[in-house]
Design a protein around this motif. Sequence first.
Motif, mmCIF file in Angstrom:
data_model
loop_
_atom_site.group_PDB
_atom_site.id
_atom_site.type_symbol
_atom_site.label_atom_id
_atom_site.label_comp_id
_atom_site.label_asym_id
_atom_site.label_seq_id
_atom_site.Cartn_x
_atom_site.Cartn_y
_atom_site.Cartn_z
ATOM 1 N N UNK A 241 0.820 -1.203 0.000
ATOM 2 C CA UNK A 241 0.000 0.000 0.000
ATOM 3 C C UNK A 241 0.858 1.258 0.000
ATOM 4 N N UNK A 242 2.010 1.195 0.659
ATOM 5 C CA UNK A 242 2.924 2.333 0.603
ATOM 6 C C UNK A 242 3.370 2.607 -0.816
ATOM 7 N N UNK A 243 3.667 1.541 -1.544
ATOM 8 C CA UNK A 243 4.045 1.659 -2.952
ATOM 9 C C UNK A 243 2.925 2.297 -3.765
ATOM 10 N N UNK A 244 1.707 1.777 -3.599
ATOM 11 C CA UNK A 244 0.569 2.264 -4.370
ATOM 12 C C UNK A 244 0.256 3.722 -4.028
ATOM 13 N N UNK A 245 0.274 4.070 -2.742
ATOM 14 C CA UNK A 245 -0.012 5.435 -2.327
ATOM 15 C C UNK A 245 0.984 6.412 -2.930
ATOM 16 N N UNK B 111 -3.519 14.703 -4.180
ATOM 17 C CA UNK B 111 -2.250 13.976 -4.235
ATOM 18 C C UNK B 111 -1.643 13.797 -2.852
ATOM 19 N N UNK B 112 -1.665 14.864 -2.064
ATOM 20 C CA UNK B 112 -1.093 14.796 -0.722
ATOM 21 C C UNK B 112 -2.012 14.048 0.243
ATOM 22 N N UNK B 113 -3.269 13.885 -0.134
ATOM 23 C CA UNK B 113 -4.217 13.185 0.729
ATOM 24 C C UNK B 113 -3.888 11.718 0.927
ATOM 25 N N UNK B 114 -3.187 11.108 -0.042
ATOM 26 C CA UNK B 114 -2.854 9.693 0.091
ATOM 27 C C UNK B 114 -1.898 9.455 1.259
ATOM 28 N N UNK B 115 -1.273 10.518 1.739
ATOM 29 C CA UNK B 115 -0.367 10.387 2.881
ATOM 30 C C UNK B 115 -1.133 9.881 4.099
ATOM 31 N N UNK B 116 -2.387 10.326 4.256
ATOM 32 C CA UNK B 116 -3.209 9.876 5.390
ATOM 33 C C UNK B 116 -3.447 8.380 5.338
ATOM 34 N N UNK C 192 -0.622 5.069 8.522
ATOM 35 C CA UNK C 192 -0.883 3.892 9.371
ATOM 36 C C UNK C 192 -0.260 2.615 8.845
ATOM 37 N N UNK C 193 -0.219 2.462 7.519
ATOM 38 C CA UNK C 193 0.394 1.276 6.952
ATOM 39 C C UNK C 193 1.886 1.215 7.224
ATOM 40 N N UNK C 194 2.546 2.355 7.115
ATOM 41 C CA UNK C 194 3.981 2.421 7.402
ATOM 42 C C UNK C 194 4.256 2.126 8.867
ATOM 43 N N UNK C 195 3.431 2.687 9.730
ATOM 44 C CA UNK C 195 3.547 2.459 11.174
ATOM 45 C C UNK C 195 3.424 0.974 11.499
ATOM 46 N N UNK C 196 2.431 0.318 10.915
ATOM 47 C CA UNK C 196 2.194 -1.095 11.191
ATOM 48 C C UNK C 196 3.261 -1.993 10.575
ATOM 49 N N UNK C 197 3.812 -1.597 9.434
ATOM 50 C CA UNK C 197 4.873 -2.391 8.818
ATOM 51 C C UNK C 197 6.080 -2.484 9.748
ATOM 52 N N UNK D 104 13.318 2.119 7.500
ATOM 53 C CA UNK D 104 13.586 1.000 6.588
ATOM 54 C C UNK D 104 12.373 0.722 5.703
ATOM 55 N N UNK D 105 11.168 0.725 6.298
ATOM 56 C CA UNK D 105 9.944 0.455 5.538
ATOM 57 C C UNK D 105 9.742 1.501 4.435
#
Length: 513
Positions: A164-168, A348-353, A357-362, A384-385
């Motif tokens: 999801x980080x990649x896609x965002x 575009x910047x909205x995808x950061x939201x 959480x995905x980065x945090x959980x990774x 690293x993530x």
Amino acid sequence: MATPALDEVSLEKGTKTPEDTSSRSSDEPENVFPASSGLLASWNSRVSKITYLEERGIQRVLPKDRYELSTASYVQMTLLWFSANLTANNLAVALLGPLVYGLSFTDAALCSVFGGIVGSAGAAYMSTWGPASGNRTMVVARYFMGYYPSKIACLLNIVIMLGYGLIDCLIGGQILSAVSDGRMTVIVGIIINAIITWVVATFGMHVFHIYERWAWLPQLIALFILVGSAGPKFDTGFPSTGDSATINGDRLSFFSLCVSAPIAWTPSAADYYVYYPESTKKWKTFTMTLIGFSISFSFVYLLGVGLASGTFSNSDWNDAYGVSSGALILAGYGGLGGFGKFCGVIIALGVIANNIPGTYSAALGIQVMGRYGARVPRWLLTCVAVIIYTACALGGRNNLFEIFENFLALMGYWVAIFLAIVLEEHLIFRRRSGFDWSAWNDWRRLPVGIAGLVAFLIGWAGAIISMDQVWYVGPIAKMVGDAGADMGLWVGFGWTLIVFAPLRVLELKVYGR
């Protein structure tokens, strides 16, 4: 003396509630992992002193470290998920209904909305374990699949969050590039999104919750403007393509895809509620979380279906779609000039939201994988993530829709299988006995996991023979229409439900846990 409410304090370094040891055994350790040493320890000591930086990793949040509940705390649950999912990446999922599966506006709209609600229910259910246990989601998974087998689910969840980080980053980069008329490359847009995500996710829970509390507002305004600008060009009259069986197969495939997006949050949904007290009502947690998920997904799904429908009758939109999904979203603001581009930047910047959480959980997932990962500070694993998915986004920036169509559905399979195990363990085997949450890091006090592992693998076998992907179509999937139907999520879930209960009974008889 009364303590501050959850929303009024730092979720890591703020004022704490009076001690409550109701769910803690006398031998539960405060620090279960050996401290890192050398240069890493020195760096961590310095970084940990930064104000509002969350130091805690996967260690259980004890009742005495939780915070007092308030009405605003429940509202925060809704705002968190409303902000996280009112984003362009979820809008882009809905484009696939008309553009890839050939569904009409009505078919795609119904499949997307109801699919979003079904997937949201899974994530909302899993989120209730955060306040109840004080443990992160993949730590809670140990109580359902066993200490070691649950690492499989944890590894797959890391893949989901990094994916999801990649896609965002890709979606945000595409839109920023389109806004600049190509003067800013997609690469630069990807890096901008990654850097902002990195900053917030590194600080952790306190800054993260503040960001998500307000991130929805500019997004909602920009999306409503998009509705007003692009809505008149939506084509709601075109039919679904194919014979009856083919259309039904495409409906099921797209419905399953729309389930996969929200249900993918299931393996991390409890991560963000661990500082809520044990007194938090489960039904309120479920309801407020479901509301945040369902409203956000329904809104952006319908908007995505509408934009996709417009490409059939609007050549400018079709040309924009040929460039990227981000360019299509920006084309929806056509006629608004510079203001439309400004709205595009907000989108575009909205995808950061969604990415935070995905980065945090990774990062938490890497800690759960083993004792060596647990010794590495959460903030460093966050770095690293971000590096991993940014590099992947830069390499895969020209293949976004292929990533969407294959990655989301594939990840949805295992989450449905995992959810089936959780539901049966909870409702059949633990309904009366409950859980000893203090045993979270002691494999000897957790289920052996043989039943969970075997059921998980059998569920995967069912998913494989029923999946419909570009690179593989299972024999069961081929039986529906000319194009097949993706039934992997449903067959995998069903097979797991059938086999887990008897396997678990046998495991309890043999091992007693």
